[in-house]
Design an enzyme around this catalytic site. Structure first.
Site, PDB file in Angstrom:
ATOM      1  N   GLY A 118      41.218  48.117  44.491  1.00 36.22           N
ATOM      2  CA  GLY A 118      42.135  47.626  43.466  1.00 36.22           C
ATOM      3  C   GLY A 118      41.916  46.156  43.184  1.00 36.22           C
ATOM      4  O   GLY A 118      40.894  45.583  43.547  1.00 36.22           O
ATOM      5  N   ASN A 119      42.896  45.533  42.512  1.00 35.45           N
ATOM      6  CA  ASN A 119      42.809  44.117  42.190  1.00 35.45           C
ATOM      7  C   ASN A 119      44.198  43.494  42.256  1.00 35.45           C
ATOM      8  O   ASN A 119      45.180  44.180  42.549  1.00 35.45           O
ATOM      9  CB  ASN A 119      42.164  43.912  40.815  1.00 35.45           C
ATOM     10  CG  ASN A 119      42.886  44.667  39.718  1.00 35.45           C
ATOM     11  OD1 ASN A 119      44.054  44.393  39.430  1.00 35.45           O
ATOM     12  ND2 ASN A 119      42.210  45.635  39.108  1.00 35.45           N
ATOM     13  N   ARG A 120      44.280  42.209  41.980  1.00 36.65           N
ATOM     14  CA  ARG A 120      45.524  41.464  42.168  1.00 36.65           C
ATOM     15  C   ARG A 120      46.450  41.466  40.955  1.00 36.65           C
ATOM     16  O   ARG A 120      47.474  40.779  40.957  1.00 36.65           O
ATOM     17  CB  ARG A 120      45.201  40.014  42.545  1.00 36.65           C
ATOM     18  CG  ARG A 120      44.461  39.855  43.851  1.00 36.65           C
ATOM     19  CD  ARG A 120      44.183  38.378  44.135  1.00 36.65           C
ATOM     20  NE  ARG A 120      43.397  38.189  45.341  1.00 36.65           N
ATOM     21  CZ  ARG A 120      43.912  38.082  46.563  1.00 36.65           C
ATOM     22  NH1 ARG A 120      45.221  38.165  46.720  1.00 36.65           N
ATOM     23  NH2 ARG A 120      43.138  37.904  47.609  1.00 36.65           N
TER      24      ARG A 120
END
Length: 417
Positions: free
Chosen positions: A213-215
């Site tokens: 995933g990412n932030r």
């Protein structure tokens, strides 16, 4: 500037005193119109001392001045904080049983409502329907904050801080000056437009418990959706793994992966006037999904052993939307470029290269990182337009203010063409 500050009957009424102080310090003339229930929390002497003006709640006092009509007619701005569920319902359905609800019916200036109530009340279908009705009429309904409520309860429904309400009120005033129009039902510079926005961050499953995933928090996409709705648009939000509440009155399509998001955006885009790709879409996904949890090895001969994960590229959703549109001019397609800058170029240089590569109409470029943009409340963006060397810089400012600045560019340079 003549401002009417309505105060509903909730425990958060004490915060309205701080909001009143912000308005008076700006030099505005503020008339406070509390409900009878509000006076059970904060008394009339407090409002009169802070505003320097008399306070009344009913339509029978000073009857020769016809206050139930005059106050609303003469106002340049009406703000109600807190707005209870009861007040929202009365405003949505045109009920006028006291002075404040009469003011809301007679006002022809910007109206800003700041709801405050328990989570269950805010999320109830009746409340969401009332909010949608009000927003369709051009009323600004500020999204409540999430946090400690009355007693030990926590969740969405907390009155936003006075500074946030103050900013929303000034933004509503600025929008009214910018268009030169009186807000009425269904009006606004995006009235009648259908807007499709993606937001959040995609997740690519690795096994049943892990993902890549990412932030991304989705805050900027939510702010853009709210701003578009406030300006009269019908908004559909393709939301990837949001943890924040979606504003009432906005259609939500939940997705998880890049492929899922691509499918929804591709299918829905042709039916919309403007498509805005804000979501942080994963560039890669695992080549294989493990049906069971990937375990650590316990081989004493190789205690540091770790699996090798092969990745494959995800499709370029933004470029695919542009390709699918072909030579048509609709929908207008707006991309977002989250850049960190590297040895090959600055954030703006990489943004220009991405605009040329993607072929969208506008590209909103922002610098990201652990302490920049992702999850933050403030941001700065640079808007690039295809075929032009001009750059529109917006911020540093709140994501709400930045969102309205972005819509100003979209409406002014593309939608109006």
């Amino acid at each position: 500037m003549r401002i009417v500050l309505g105060v509903g009957g909730g425990i958060a009424a004490y915060k309205a005193a701080l909001l009143l102080r912000l308005f008076t310090e700006d030099g505005h003339e503020v008339t406070v119109v509390p409900t009878d229930a509000a006076l059970r929390f904060v008394g009339a002497p407090t409002w009169e001392a802070l505003s320097g003006r008399p306070v009344q709640t009913d339509v029978w006092s000073n009857i020769t001045d016809v206050p139930h009509v005059r106050i609303g007619q003469e106002a340049d701005l009406v703000v109600v904080a807190p707005t209870t569920a009861d007040l929202l319902a009365k405003a949505a359905h045109g009920l006028a049983g006291d002075l404040l609800t009469n003011v809301l019916l007679t006002a022809r200036c910007p109206v800003v409502l700041a709801p405050a109530m328990h989570t269950e009340m805010w999320e109830h279908a009746a409340t969401r329907a009332n909010v949608a009705i009000l927003r369709e009429r051009g009323v600004t309904v500020v999204e409540p904050a999430s946090g400690r409520l009355t007693g030990s309860d926590t969740g969405p429904g907390r009155l936003p801080e006075p500074e946030a309400i103050h900013d929303a009120a000034l933004a509503a005033l600025e929008g009214d000056r910018r268009t030169g129009d009186v807000p009425v039902a269904g009006q606004g510079d995006l009235a009648g437009r259908r807007v499709l926005i993606s937001t959040g961050g995609t997740r690519e499953p690795l096994d049943p418990v892990r993902y890549l995933g990412n932030r991304s928090s989705g805050k900027q996409g939510l702010a853009l959706a709210q701003a578009a709705a406030d300006r009269g648009a019908h908004v559909t939000l393709v939301a990837a793994n949001l943890v924040l509440p979606v504003p009432a009155g906005i259609e939500v399509v939940p997705v998880e992966t890049a492929l899922h998001l691509q499918g929804e955006m591709t299918r829905r885009a042709p039916d919309h006037d403007v498509v805005v790709m804000v979501a942080a879409v994963a560039d890669f996904r695992p080549a294989e999904y493990a049906a069971s949890k990937i375990k650590k090895t316990h081989d004493p001969a190789d205690p540091d052993a770790a699996p090798t994960i092969q990745l494959v590229r995800n499709p370029d959703v933004l470029a695919g939307l542009v390709e699918a549109r072909g030579c048509a001019t609709s929908p207008v397609i707006v991309g977002f470029a989250a850049e960190t800058g590297d040895a090959t170029g600055s954030v703006l240089e990489l943004g220009r290269a991405k605009l040329a590569r993607k072929g969208c109409d506008l590209l909103v470029v922002n610098e990201v990182g652990v302490d920049k943009t992702f999850g933050a409340d403030d941001t700065t963006v640079h808007v690039l337009r295809r075929g032009s060397d001009d750059v529109v810089d917006i911020g540093p400012a709140s994501k709400t203010e930045v969102s309205h600045g972005i819509w100003d560019v979209i409406v002014g340079s593309v939608v109006a063409d």
